[in-house]
Design an enzyme around this catalytic site. Structure first.
Site, PDB file in Angstrom:
ATOM      1  N   HIS A 141     -10.738  -6.071   9.803  1.00  0.00           N
ATOM      2  CA  HIS A 141     -11.391  -5.908   8.501  1.00  0.00           C
ATOM      3  C   HIS A 141     -12.826  -5.397   8.638  1.00  0.00           C
ATOM      4  O   HIS A 141     -13.643  -5.604   7.737  1.00  0.00           O
ATOM      5  CB  HIS A 141     -11.431  -7.247   7.740  1.00  0.00           C
ATOM      6  CG  HIS A 141     -10.101  -7.793   7.362  1.00  0.00           C
ATOM      7  ND1 HIS A 141      -9.282  -8.432   8.263  1.00  0.00           N
ATOM      8  CD2 HIS A 141      -9.442  -7.793   6.178  1.00  0.00           C
ATOM      9  CE1 HIS A 141      -8.168  -8.821   7.651  1.00  0.00           C
ATOM     10  NE2 HIS A 141      -8.241  -8.439   6.385  1.00  0.00           N
ATOM     11  N   GLU A 154       0.810  -1.216   0.000  1.00  0.00           N
ATOM     12  CA  GLU A 154       0.000   0.000   0.000  1.00  0.00           C
ATOM     13  C   GLU A 154       0.844   1.268   0.000  1.00  0.00           C
ATOM     14  O   GLU A 154       0.512   2.257  -0.665  1.00  0.00           O
ATOM     15  CB  GLU A 154      -0.948   0.002   1.209  1.00  0.00           C
ATOM     16  CG  GLU A 154      -2.082  -0.998   1.124  1.00  0.00           C
ATOM     17  CD  GLU A 154      -1.706  -2.407   1.573  1.00  0.00           C
ATOM     18  OE1 GLU A 154      -2.572  -3.300   1.569  1.00  0.00           O
ATOM     19  OE2 GLU A 154      -0.517  -2.607   1.929  1.00  0.00           O
TER      20      GLU A 154
END
Length: 339
Positions: free
Chosen positions: A134, A65
Site C-alpha cells: 500500500h 477492480e
C-alpha cells in the site's frame, strides 16, 4: 496573489471540485469505484459528489477492480466519460488486463475509431508504515506502457487544473495523486498540500513540466513529493551559495523533455529524484535523455536518487531509510556541484 483573492484548498478538495465542475458541465461524466460515494473516497477525492449527483452518477462498486474498470471501458466506448478510482496503485495487479490490454490498446487496435476518454485516478506514495502492498508510486510501471497518458500533479492548483484537462481528454489518462498531498486531517500535515485554487474551471496542460524554482548551479528534477523535498533542499543549498533549479515534472506521459534540456544547458548538472524504485524507472529515463540529447551540456555525471530495489518496509525507521527526503537531496547535490 496580486489582484486576486487567495482561496486556499487542500489537494483533495481541489480534485473533488474539478470533478464536480465537469459533472455539472457534461452529463456524460460520472464516477465509480470503491467508497467513492457516501464516504467520498478514502483520500477525499470525491468528497461531496454523492450528495450532489446521487448514486446514478457517483457509483460505489464491489471490491472487484477488474469488473468496475472493465465497466468504465465499456461505458467510454459508448460515449460516456467515466472517472474510475483504483483505490491504491498497488492494486493494479488484479486489473492490469483491463488497464493495459483494453483501456490502453483499444483506441490503437481500432485504428482510432474507438475513443476511450477514461480517467483512472489512483493514490500513490509511502511514508505511513502501510507496508509493501500500500505504499508504492509505480510511476514508471505505467509510463513504460504505450497508449495512456500518465500524470502526477503536486499542488492543489495543478490537481484541479490537470484533472479538468484529463476529464476533457479523449485519451485514457492515469491520474496519480499522492496521499500526503491530499491534505487530509488524519495524515501528516504538509504546507504544500494546501494552496491557492481559483473557484472557476481552468485547465493545466498535460505534458508540460513546471520550473518551480530557478537556479544556475544544478538542476533537480522531481515529481510530487520529491519536488517538495527538492524545494526544501534548495533552501539549504542556497545557504551554501548553491542555486538549485527545481523542475516539477507533473507529467510522465507525455514527458516534457525540452524543459529538462533547457535547464541542463543553464546549470550543467542534473540530479533526478524519484519515490519509485531506482532501476528501470523515471530517473533512468531522464538520465538517458540527458545523455542522448544533452551530454555536451553536462559538466558532471548525472546523479539519481530513488527508492532502493526493495519492497517498501513496514518498519517506520526502515521506510524512512529507503524514501528520498530533503537531507538526502541536499547531500547529493553538494557532492555533485563539487565534482
Amino acid at each position: 496573489m496580486q489582484g486576486t483573492k487567495t482561496r486556499l484548498l487542500t489537494g483533495n478538495k481541489a480534485m473533488a471540485e474539478a470533478i464536480k465542475l465537469e459533472m455539472e458541465r457534461d452529463p456524460n461524466v460520472f464516477v465509480m469505484g470503491e467508497d467513492v460515494g457516501v464516504y467520498g473516497g478514502i483520500f477525499g477525492s470525491t468528497e461531496g459528489l454523492f450528495q450532489q449527483f446521487g448514486s446514478d452518477r457517483v457509483i460505489d462498486t464491489p471490491i472487484s477492480e477488474t469488473a468496475f474498470i472493465g465497466a468504465a471501458i465499456g461505458a467510454a466506448t459508448e460515449g460516456m466519460r467515466p472517472i474510475v478510482e483504483l483505490m491504491f496503485v498497488d492494486f493494479f495487479g488484479v486489473c492490469m488486463d483491463q488497464i493495459y490490454n483494453h483501456m490502453a490498446k483499444i483506441p490503437y487496435m481500432s485504428g482510432g475509431r474507438v475513443k476511450l476518454p477514461i480517467v483512472l485516478m489512483t493514490a500513490v506514495g509511502g511514508g505511513y508504515s502501510d507496508a509493501a502492498q500500500h505504499s508504492q508510486t509505480l510511476y514508471a510501471t505505467f509510463a513504460h506502457l504505450p497508449g495512456m497518458k500518465v500524470v502526477a500533479p503536486s499542488t492543489p492548483y495543478d490537481l484541479k487544473g490537470m484533472m479538468i484537462s484529463a476529464i476533457r481528454d479523449d485519451n485514457p489518462v492515469v491520474f496519480m495523486f499522492h496521499k500526503t498531498l491530499q491534505g487530509l486531517g488524519w495524515m501528516d500535515q504538509l504546507d504544500a498540500s494546501v494552496g491557492h485554487v481559483p473557484e472557476e474551471a481552468y485547465t493545466v496542460p498535460l505534458g508540460k513540466a513546471n520550473v518551480v524554482r530557478e537556479g544556475k548551479d544544478i538542476t533537480i528534477v522531481g515529481i510530487q513529493m520529491t519536488t517538495h523535498h527538492a524545494l526544501e533542499a534548495a533552501k539549504k543549498l542556497e545557504q551554501e551559495g548553491i542555486e538549485a533549479e527545481v523542475i516539477d515534472l507533473r507529467s510522465l506521459v507525455p514527458l516534457d523533455r525540452e524543459t529538462i534540456l533547457q535547464s541542463i544547458k543553464k546549470t550543467h548538472r542534473l540530479l533526478v529524484v524519484d519515490e519509485d524504485y531506482l532501476s528501470y524507472g523515471m530517473t533512468a529515463e531522464i538520465a538517458a535523455i540527458a545523455a542522448e540529447e544533452g551530454l555536451y551540456d553536462l559538466e558532471a555525471p548525472v546523479k539519481r536518487l530513488a527508492v532502493p530495489d526493495v519492497p517498501i518496509p513496514f518498519s517506520r525507521p526502515l521506510e524512512q531509510f529507503v524514501l528520498p527526503n530533503a537531507e538526502k537531496i541536499y547531500q547529493e547535490a553538494v557532492k555533485l556541484v563539487n565534482e
